[in-house]
Design an enzyme around this catalytic site. Structure first.
Site, PDB file in Angstrom:
ATOM      1  N   PHE A  25     -29.845  17.817 -12.694  1.00  0.00           N
ATOM      2  CA  PHE A  25     -28.831  16.788 -12.518  1.00  0.00           C
ATOM      3  C   PHE A  25     -29.277  15.784 -11.461  1.00  0.00           C
ATOM      4  O   PHE A  25     -29.667  16.165 -10.350  1.00  0.00           O
ATOM      5  CB  PHE A  25     -27.522  17.454 -12.088  1.00  0.00           C
ATOM      6  CG  PHE A  25     -26.351  16.534 -11.923  1.00  0.00           C
ATOM      7  CD1 PHE A  25     -25.828  15.854 -13.004  1.00  0.00           C
ATOM      8  CD2 PHE A  25     -25.755  16.360 -10.677  1.00  0.00           C
ATOM      9  CE1 PHE A  25     -24.724  15.018 -12.868  1.00  0.00           C
ATOM     10  CE2 PHE A  25     -24.659  15.532 -10.520  1.00  0.00           C
ATOM     11  CZ  PHE A  25     -24.151  14.852 -11.615  1.00  0.00           C
ATOM     12  N   SER A  93     -32.625  24.103 -12.165  1.00  0.00           N
ATOM     13  CA  SER A  93     -31.290  23.750 -11.683  1.00  0.00           C
ATOM     14  C   SER A  93     -30.316  23.575 -12.860  1.00  0.00           C
ATOM     15  O   SER A  93     -30.126  24.495 -13.653  1.00  0.00           O
ATOM     16  CB  SER A  93     -31.371  22.487 -10.816  1.00  0.00           C
ATOM     17  OG  SER A  93     -30.184  22.282 -10.104  1.00  0.00           O
ATOM     18  N   MET A  94     -29.696  22.397 -13.005  1.00  0.00           N
ATOM     19  CA  MET A  94     -28.841  22.177 -14.174  1.00  0.00           C
ATOM     20  C   MET A  94     -29.626  22.356 -15.452  1.00  0.00           C
ATOM     21  O   MET A  94     -29.086  22.807 -16.480  1.00  0.00           O
ATOM     22  CB  MET A  94     -28.222  20.784 -14.149  1.00  0.00           C
ATOM     23  CG  MET A  94     -27.331  20.495 -15.378  1.00  0.00           C
ATOM     24  SD  MET A  94     -26.859  18.767 -15.579  1.00  0.00           S
ATOM     25  CE  MET A  94     -28.397  18.046 -16.168  1.00  0.00           C
ATOM     26  N   ASP A 194     -32.606  27.790  -0.478  1.00  0.00           N
ATOM     27  CA  ASP A 194     -32.285  26.694  -1.392  1.00  0.00           C
ATOM     28  C   ASP A 194     -31.064  25.985  -0.827  1.00  0.00           C
ATOM     29  O   ASP A 194     -30.005  26.591  -0.677  1.00  0.00           O
ATOM     30  CB  ASP A 194     -32.000  27.256  -2.792  1.00  0.00           C
ATOM     31  CG  ASP A 194     -31.813  26.184  -3.851  1.00  0.00           C
ATOM     32  OD1 ASP A 194     -31.356  25.074  -3.522  1.00  0.00           O
ATOM     33  OD2 ASP A 194     -32.101  26.460  -5.035  1.00  0.00           O
ATOM     34  N   HIS A 224     -35.360  24.051  -3.180  1.00  0.00           N
ATOM     35  CA  HIS A 224     -34.741  23.929  -4.499  1.00  0.00           C
ATOM     36  C   HIS A 224     -35.708  23.444  -5.578  1.00  0.00           C
ATOM     37  O   HIS A 224     -35.808  24.048  -6.651  1.00  0.00           O
ATOM     38  CB  HIS A 224     -33.538  22.994  -4.433  1.00  0.00           C
ATOM     39  CG  HIS A 224     -32.812  22.878  -5.743  1.00  0.00           C
ATOM     40  ND1 HIS A 224     -32.191  23.960  -6.342  1.00  0.00           N
ATOM     41  CD2 HIS A 224     -32.627  21.819  -6.582  1.00  0.00           C
ATOM     42  CE1 HIS A 224     -31.645  23.573  -7.483  1.00  0.00           C
ATOM     43  NE2 HIS A 224     -31.899  22.288  -7.654  1.00  0.00           N
TER      44      HIS A 224
END
Length: 256
Positions: A25, A93-94, A194, A224
């Site tokens: 994202f 992530s997303m 993270d 991250h």
């Protein structure tokens, strides 16, 4: 609107084993470009699309939602399945959430899943406030470059559009109800530290999926955006090893 330099999508024609990579994202394919190149160099057919609203300016993301982002990776998966005998889905992530949803919805059309610092929850206080805040303000400060490696840079937005953030929250809510449908082999890698997605998101995913072939790896030296960080080469090598192992097992089973 022109695409930011380095944020362009990647496609590479290779073997009958396809790999679909999904970025995060407010990010872009740039954050996964070394991962995609590593897999392409090993002969795989690789697709790394640019999600709608990303890679240009944050205002473009404001008018999109999770259905748009998922529709893009869904089309890419179907395109890879038309050309390849097996397809693996990967995400950061997303992008990890999107990859897991693809696995839940497409069943045997997905041979395995690799996710790095996958997101599955939204911060509680921000989540409660979003329905109101998105009517009062367009965006809030973004968080990019959560990378421990000096000199490494992520191309992403420094603003988060709140309409899109609200849609992201809805994606995570939906995903959590669908995770039990994930039965494919799963490789999950998450950073010890993270600042964007808490490790508890990975723990939640592992507790909800129905996969029996599961490998969890803790990345000690990355934040991250681990695909651009100190542990990147390990992620790439482990992904190749995972795909090779599952492909060999499938070939042996089909031969028998």
């Amino acid at each position: 609107m022109p695409i930011l330099p380095g944020a362009e999508p990647i496609r590479h024609d290779g073997s009958q084993t396809g790999v679909l990579l999904c970025h995060g994202f407010t990010g872009s394919p740039q954050s996964l470009r070394p991962w995609a190149r590593h897999l392409a160099d090993r002969g795989y057919t690789v697709s790394l699309p640019l999600l709608p609203g990303h890679g240009t300016r944050w205002e473009d993301l404001q008018v999109t939602g999770w259905e748009d982002w998922y529709a893009t990776v869904d089309r890419e998966l179907r395109s890879l399945r038309a050309r390849c005998s097996e397809v693996f889905v990967c995400g950061l992530s997303m992008g990890g959430a999107l990859a897991l949803r693809l696995a839940a919805k497409h069943g045997d059309d997905v041979s395995g899943v690799v996710v790095v610092n996958p997101a599955s929850t939204f911060p509680r206080l921000e989540g409660y406030a979003l329905p109101v805040l998105r009517q009062l303000m367009r965006s809030t400060r973004g968080l990019t470059d959560d990378i421990a490696k000096e000199g490494s840079h992520e191309i992403g937005y420094n603003r988060v559009p709140l309409h899109a953030a609200y849609s992201l929250r809805n994606l995570f809510r939906r995903l959590r109800t669908e995770l039990p449908e994930v039965t494919q082999p799963l490789l999950l890698l998450h950073s010890r530290t993270d600042h964007v997605v808490p490790p508890s998101d990975s723990a939640l995913i592992l507790s909800l999926v129905s996969s029996t072939d599961v490998t969890e790896t803790v990345l000690e030296d990355s934040y991250h955006v681990a695909t651009l960080d100190h542990d990147a080469e390990r992620i790439f090598a482990d992904t190749h090893g995972f795909i090779s192992r599952i492909s060999a097992r499938t070939t042996a089973r089909d031969g028998a």
